[in-house]
Motif scaffolding. Structure first.
Motif, PDB file in Angstrom:
ATOM      1  N   LEU A 214       6.260 -23.520  62.266  1.00  0.00           N
ATOM      2  CA  LEU A 214       6.499 -22.625  61.134  1.00  0.00           C
ATOM      3  C   LEU A 214       7.536 -21.562  61.497  1.00  0.00           C
ATOM      4  N   GLY A 215       7.474 -21.098  62.736  1.00  0.00           N
ATOM      5  CA  GLY A 215       8.483 -20.144  63.192  1.00  0.00           C
ATOM      6  C   GLY A 215       9.872 -20.747  63.151  1.00  0.00           C
ATOM      7  N   MET A 216       9.992 -22.005  63.576  1.00  0.00           N
ATOM      8  CA  MET A 216      11.285 -22.700  63.514  1.00  0.00           C
ATOM      9  C   MET A 216      11.781 -22.810  62.063  1.00  0.00           C
ATOM     10  N   ALA A 217      10.847 -23.144  61.155  1.00  0.00           N
ATOM     11  CA  ALA A 217      11.230 -23.312  59.750  1.00  0.00           C
ATOM     12  C   ALA A 217      11.737 -21.995  59.166  1.00  0.00           C
ATOM     13  N   TYR A 218      10.997 -20.916  59.377  1.00  0.00           N
ATOM     14  CA  TYR A 218      11.424 -19.626  58.827  1.00  0.00           C
ATOM     15  C   TYR A 218      12.719 -19.134  59.476  1.00  0.00           C
ATOM     16  N   ASP A 219      12.931 -19.501  60.735  1.00  0.00           N
ATOM     17  CA  ASP A 219      14.192 -19.152  61.393  1.00  0.00           C
ATOM     18  C   ASP A 219      15.362 -19.830  60.676  1.00  0.00           C
ATOM     19  N   LYS A 220      15.193 -21.125  60.357  1.00  0.00           N
ATOM     20  CA  LYS A 220      16.270 -21.839  59.667  1.00  0.00           C
ATOM     21  C   LYS A 220      16.472 -21.319  58.242  1.00  0.00           C
ATOM     22  N   LEU A 221      15.398 -20.803  57.641  1.00  0.00           N
ATOM     23  CA  LEU A 221      15.511 -20.233  56.299  1.00  0.00           C
ATOM     24  C   LEU A 221      15.988 -18.775  56.329  1.00  0.00           C
ATOM     25  N   GLU A 222      16.280 -18.272  57.556  1.00  0.00           N
ATOM     26  CA  GLU A 222      16.788 -16.915  57.769  1.00  0.00           C
ATOM     27  C   GLU A 222      15.780 -15.843  57.360  1.00  0.00           C
ATOM     28  N   LEU A 223      14.481 -16.171  57.417  1.00  0.00           N
ATOM     29  CA  LEU A 223      13.410 -15.190  57.203  1.00  0.00           C
ATOM     30  C   LEU A 223      12.891 -14.797  58.588  1.00  0.00           C
ATOM     31  N   TYR A 224      13.651 -13.920  59.253  1.00  0.00           N
ATOM     32  CA  TYR A 224      13.464 -13.713  60.688  1.00  0.00           C
ATOM     33  C   TYR A 224      12.158 -13.001  61.039  1.00  0.00           C
ATOM     34  N   GLN A 225      11.715 -12.066  60.199  1.00  0.00           N
ATOM     35  CA  GLN A 225      10.477 -11.368  60.527  1.00  0.00           C
ATOM     36  C   GLN A 225       9.283 -12.307  60.432  1.00  0.00           C
ATOM     37  N   LEU A 226       9.260 -13.167  59.386  1.00  0.00           N
ATOM     38  CA  LEU A 226       8.192 -14.162  59.276  1.00  0.00           C
ATOM     39  C   LEU A 226       8.238 -15.129  60.462  1.00  0.00           C
ATOM     40  N   ALA A 227       9.451 -15.524  60.842  1.00  0.00           N
ATOM     41  CA  ALA A 227       9.601 -16.420  61.990  1.00  0.00           C
ATOM     42  C   ALA A 227       9.056 -15.767  63.249  1.00  0.00           C
ATOM     43  N   ALA A 228       9.400 -14.500  63.465  1.00  0.00           N
ATOM     44  CA  ALA A 228       8.939 -13.790  64.667  1.00  0.00           C
ATOM     45  C   ALA A 228       7.419 -13.668  64.684  1.00  0.00           C
ATOM     46  N   ASP A 229       6.811 -13.424  63.509  1.00  0.00           N
ATOM     47  CA  ASP A 229       5.345 -13.292  63.444  1.00  0.00           C
ATOM     48  C   ASP A 229       4.662 -14.598  63.846  1.00  0.00           C
ATOM     49  N   HIS A 230       5.147 -15.716  63.306  1.00  0.00           N
ATOM     50  CA  HIS A 230       4.539 -17.011  63.641  1.00  0.00           C
ATOM     51  C   HIS A 230       4.758 -17.355  65.116  1.00  0.00           C
ATOM     52  N   LEU A 231       5.920 -17.053  65.645  1.00  0.00           N
ATOM     53  CA  LEU A 231       6.190 -17.357  67.051  1.00  0.00           C
ATOM     54  C   LEU A 231       5.338 -16.497  67.975  1.00  0.00           C
ATOM     55  N   HIS A 232       5.071 -15.251  67.566  1.00  0.00           N
ATOM     56  CA  HIS A 232       4.185 -14.397  68.372  1.00  0.00           C
ATOM     57  C   HIS A 232       2.774 -14.987  68.409  1.00  0.00           C
ATOM     58  N   GLN A 233       2.292 -15.480  67.249  1.00  0.00           N
ATOM     59  CA  GLN A 233       0.973 -16.124  67.229  1.00  0.00           C
ATOM     60  C   GLN A 233       0.969 -17.393  68.081  1.00  0.00           C
ATOM     61  N   ALA A 234       2.057 -18.155  68.022  1.00  0.00           N
ATOM     62  CA  ALA A 234       2.146 -19.365  68.847  1.00  0.00           C
ATOM     63  C   ALA A 234       2.063 -19.021  70.327  1.00  0.00           C
ATOM     64  N   GLU A 235       2.750 -17.961  70.730  1.00  0.00           N
ATOM     65  CA  GLU A 235       2.728 -17.541  72.134  1.00  0.00           C
ATOM     66  C   GLU A 235       1.315 -17.184  72.570  1.00  0.00           C
ATOM     67  N   THR A 249       9.253 -23.576  74.971  1.00  0.00           N
ATOM     68  CA  THR A 249       9.890 -23.873  73.686  1.00  0.00           C
ATOM     69  C   THR A 249       9.711 -22.717  72.709  1.00  0.00           C
ATOM     70  N   VAL A 250       8.523 -22.098  72.714  1.00  0.00           N
ATOM     71  CA  VAL A 250       8.285 -20.919  71.869  1.00  0.00           C
ATOM     72  C   VAL A 250       9.260 -19.802  72.241  1.00  0.00           C
ATOM     73  N   LEU A 251       9.399 -19.548  73.534  1.00  0.00           N
ATOM     74  CA  LEU A 251      10.286 -18.466  73.986  1.00  0.00           C
ATOM     75  C   LEU A 251      11.742 -18.756  73.620  1.00  0.00           C
ATOM     76  N   LEU A 252      12.177 -20.003  73.769  1.00  0.00           N
ATOM     77  CA  LEU A 252      13.555 -20.360  73.413  1.00  0.00           C
ATOM     78  C   LEU A 252      13.805 -20.173  71.922  1.00  0.00           C
ATOM     79  N   THR A 253      12.789 -20.492  71.094  1.00  0.00           N
ATOM     80  CA  THR A 253      12.932 -20.275  69.649  1.00  0.00           C
ATOM     81  C   THR A 253      12.965 -18.791  69.331  1.00  0.00           C
ATOM     82  N   GLN A 254      12.172 -17.985  70.048  1.00  0.00           N
ATOM     83  CA  GLN A 254      12.204 -16.528  69.864  1.00  0.00           C
ATOM     84  C   GLN A 254      13.597 -15.975  70.169  1.00  0.00           C
ATOM     85  N   ILE A 255      14.226 -16.504  71.219  1.00  0.00           N
ATOM     86  CA  ILE A 255      15.586 -16.061  71.553  1.00  0.00           C
ATOM     87  C   ILE A 255      16.525 -16.313  70.375  1.00  0.00           C
ATOM     88  N   ASP A 256      16.414 -17.503  69.783  1.00  0.00           N
ATOM     89  CA  ASP A 256      17.268 -17.849  68.642  1.00  0.00           C
ATOM     90  C   ASP A 256      17.020 -16.914  67.464  1.00  0.00           C
TER      91      ASP A 256
END
Length: 656
Positions: A214-235, A249-256
């Motif tokens: 979900l973090g990857m999806a929101y990143d591609k949709l340029e909804l960065y705060q939602l992406a960051a929230d999901h990636l934090h939960q994944a971590e 992989t989670v950390l690399l997506t967070q970098i992006d």
């Protein structure tokens, strides 16, 4: 009637044995150290116990132990169900631990073939699991089309047969693949169902994987705060020792995400965490992805020179791993970097000339046509620039219109999958076909045993040392290829006198040649298959060089040292051909292997009167791209990643 009873009993035994094995496997994975200690003390472990050992070794990240143990299990013979599971496990060892997706897919095809003649109740579960592995293997190679085909087939089988755990894993994989193609409607469909299944079973690791997607999806949709929230939960969900790969992989997506949001400080902080974790894992694929992320950070800091070097490292690793998709994306990014620096010739060189653009994901097609259009414009080629700009606009339009078309595609694929499942169900009801397949399997097994018995009876040919000065390097290479097909244990050994040019000026070449002839006479035995001299190096092909052979070689060289003026130093290089080149290598590959010989000898100089023995081993087959233009850099990367190991042993003043 008796035959029917026999088969019913046989099927019950297989099912019971498989259930007992699964229980034992869970015990092994719960405490692998204890299990390995117990199993290792057995005098003659059974095939099932070797397979349990392999699972334990894999849990402890001992890839060599895992591969060796599963091979022994398959050699000893397993029940049909466990044989299929063992083949899949072997494929996972290759794919996950060795990052050798090409070999992993070959082994999975063996498991798929075995499934065709298997008709027990657990067949759907085995099918979904193997198709998941196929999807992961093809994804690792960058073949997203094949990966999606297997992922969707796995989802369909798991859904039809009501296998919630299998459906969860299949939908996770299908959702990830859909995201890689920017197919958000398909990704949403799979991930929503996966989230429901994971919550029902309270599967923490799967919940972490879903939040990652979900973090990857929101990143591609340029909804960065939602992406960051999901990636934090994944971590948070993935803080487990056996989930460190996913955590990277989670950390690399967070970098992006942070780079896209323009927060370079946070991107750098996450980059340091990922780098520290990768130092423990030594994973070449994730290392390549990290280099790509480092390059993106360098570009954000307006450091194109540093970005170029990091992208080159990533490109070499992706090429070495055979991941075409990431290799193309990295090449296109390198082209953009060169354009930023107004280096047109370099930009043209980085852009793949033979690229099949239509096979790329649409977002990469857009990037490709866009950079090519800018190259033409900067070169004053206005007509070509106009045509490629039209192609770029067309790709951008396809990206925007893709969502509606994907819905229609989903309906068509669903209908096709129903037809495939109807065909599979029909096959499962044909008992007669199963009986004949079982008989055919027994016959093939006996033929295989007979084949290997005949093969083992063949002995390698003794070297013809009298022709050593006549044979060319090309003839030696061709013969080496034939001998290796017959005897996979062959090692290539190279011997050279250090500072040979200076020696020939002082003592003359004839003295050195005579010494080499004397050495070959001392080495002549059935282990020495062939030999030649090329570039002032004595090349030997040797079958299974053991300690006695090593001592024979060292004593022979020590004897020559005593006879030559100044007691010069000798260097010995040794490497096992199958490990370094694989089974299916070309004659040009051996030239790349020679570069590894020179590279090895450059790492350490021998002292006067010393024998310096260099031995190369590989943690996965074909650790380098031997025909690459910059094979030295490829070799250096393989050594840095641990795909190649170089050991150097000085043998000073061996007794004669």
């Amino acid at each position: 009637m008796r035959l029917l009873c026999f088969f019913i009993a046989f099927c019950w035994f297989n099912t019971a044995a498989a259930a007992d094995f699964q229980a034992e496997r869970k015990k092994v994975e719960a405490d692998p150290d204890k299990a390995i200690n117990q199993l290792s003390t057995l005098a003659a472990p059974s095939a099932e116990q070797w397979l349990l050992l392999s699972h334990g070794y894999m849990k402890l990240h001992n890839k060599d132990g895992a591969l060796s143990a599963v091979d022994k299990a398959l050699d000893l013979g397993l029940t049909p169900s466990l044989q299929i599971e063992a083949l899949q496990h072997k494929a996972l060892v290759y794919g996950i631990m060795f990052r050798d997706s090409k070999t992993a897919i070959k082994v999975l095809k063996q498991a798929e073939k075995a499934l065709q003649s298997y008709h027990e109740n657990n067949k759907p579960a085995l099918q979904t699991s193997i198709y998941e592995s196929f999807a992961q293997g093809y994804n690792q190679r960058g073949d997203i089309t094949s990966a999606l085909k297997y992922a969707e087939l796995s989802v369909a089988i798991a859904t039809e047969h009501k296998l919630p755990k299998a459906e969860l894993q299949s939908r996770l994989i299908a959702g990830r693949l859909a995201l890689q193609q920017n197919n958000f409607s398909m990704a949403q469909q799979h991930l929503s169902r996966a989230l429901e299944l994971a919550q029902q079973s309270d599967d923490q690791a799967s919940l972490g994987s879903i939040h990652l997607r979900l973090g990857m999806a929101y990143d591609k949709l340029e909804l960065y705060q939602l992406a960051a929230d999901h990636l934090h939960q994944a971590e948070q969900f993935l803080q487990m020792p056996d989930r460190r790969t996913q955590l990277v992989t989670v950390l690399l997506t967070q970098i992006d995400v942070w780079l896209s949001a323009g927060d370079l400080a946070r991107a750098e902080a996450v980059l340091q965490k990922a780098r520290a974790l990768l130092q423990q894992l030594k994973d070449p694929y994730l290392t390549a992805q990290l280099s790509f992320s480092e390059a993106q950070l360098s570009l954000a800091r307006h450091q194109p020179e540093a970005a170029e070097q990091q992208l080159l490292k990533a490109a070499q690793l992706f090429q070495q791993l055979g991941n075409r998709s990431m290799q193309h994306e990295t090449s296109i990014t390198l082209t953009e970097v060169a354009l930023q620096q107004q280096q047109l010739e370099k930009a043209r060189a980085y852009l793949p000339a033979d690229l099949q653009v239509d096979t790329l994901p649409v977002f990469l097609q857009h990037k490709y046509w866009d950079v090519l259009s800018r190259i033409h414009a900067n070169s004053g080629q206005w007509q070509a620039a106009y045509q490629t700009a039209l192609s770029a606009n067309k790709a951008r339009f396809e990206l925007q219109a893709d969502q509606q078309q994907q819905r229609l595609d989903q309906l068509a694929k669903g209908l096709k999958l129903q037809q495939q499942m109807a065909s599979l169900s029909a096959q499962n009801t044909v008992q007669q076909y199963w009986l004949w397949s079982l008989l055919a399997t027994v016959i093939v097994s006996w033929l295989g045993v007979l084949f290997f018995a005949i093969r083992r009876s063949l002995k390698p040919k003794t070297a013809n040392t009298g022709q050593v000065w006549v044979k060319s390097w090309t003839a030696f290479s061709r013969q080496l290829r034939k001998d290796q097909l017959r005897d996979p244990s062959i090692c290539l050994i190279a011997v050279q006198l250090q500072h040979i040019s200076e020696f020939k000026l002082v003592a003359g070449e004839h003295l050195l040649r005579q010494s080499m002839r004397n050495l070959l006479e001392q080495l002549a035995c059935e282990k020495l298959i062939d030999s030649t001299v090329h570039t002032d190096v004595l090349w030997l092909s040797v079958s299974q060089p053991d300690a006695a052979w090593q001592q024979r070689l060292w004593l022979g060289l020590s004897s020559i040292q005593q006879q030559l003026p100044g007691q010069p130093a000798f260097r010995i290089w040794q490497g096992q051909l199958t490990a370094l080149l694989g089974q299916d290598w070309q004659e040009q590959d051996i030239n790349g292997l020679r570069e590894l010989v020179w590279y090895s000898w450059q790492q350490q100089q021998a002292n006067a009167g010393e024998l310096l023995h260099f031995e190369l081993s590989a943690s996965q087959q074909v650790p380098c791209s031997w025909q690459a233009e910059n094979v030295r850099q490829d070799i250096n990367n393989a050594l840095a990643l641990g795909l190649l190991q170089l050991r150097c042993q000085p043998l000073a003043h061996q007794p004669v």
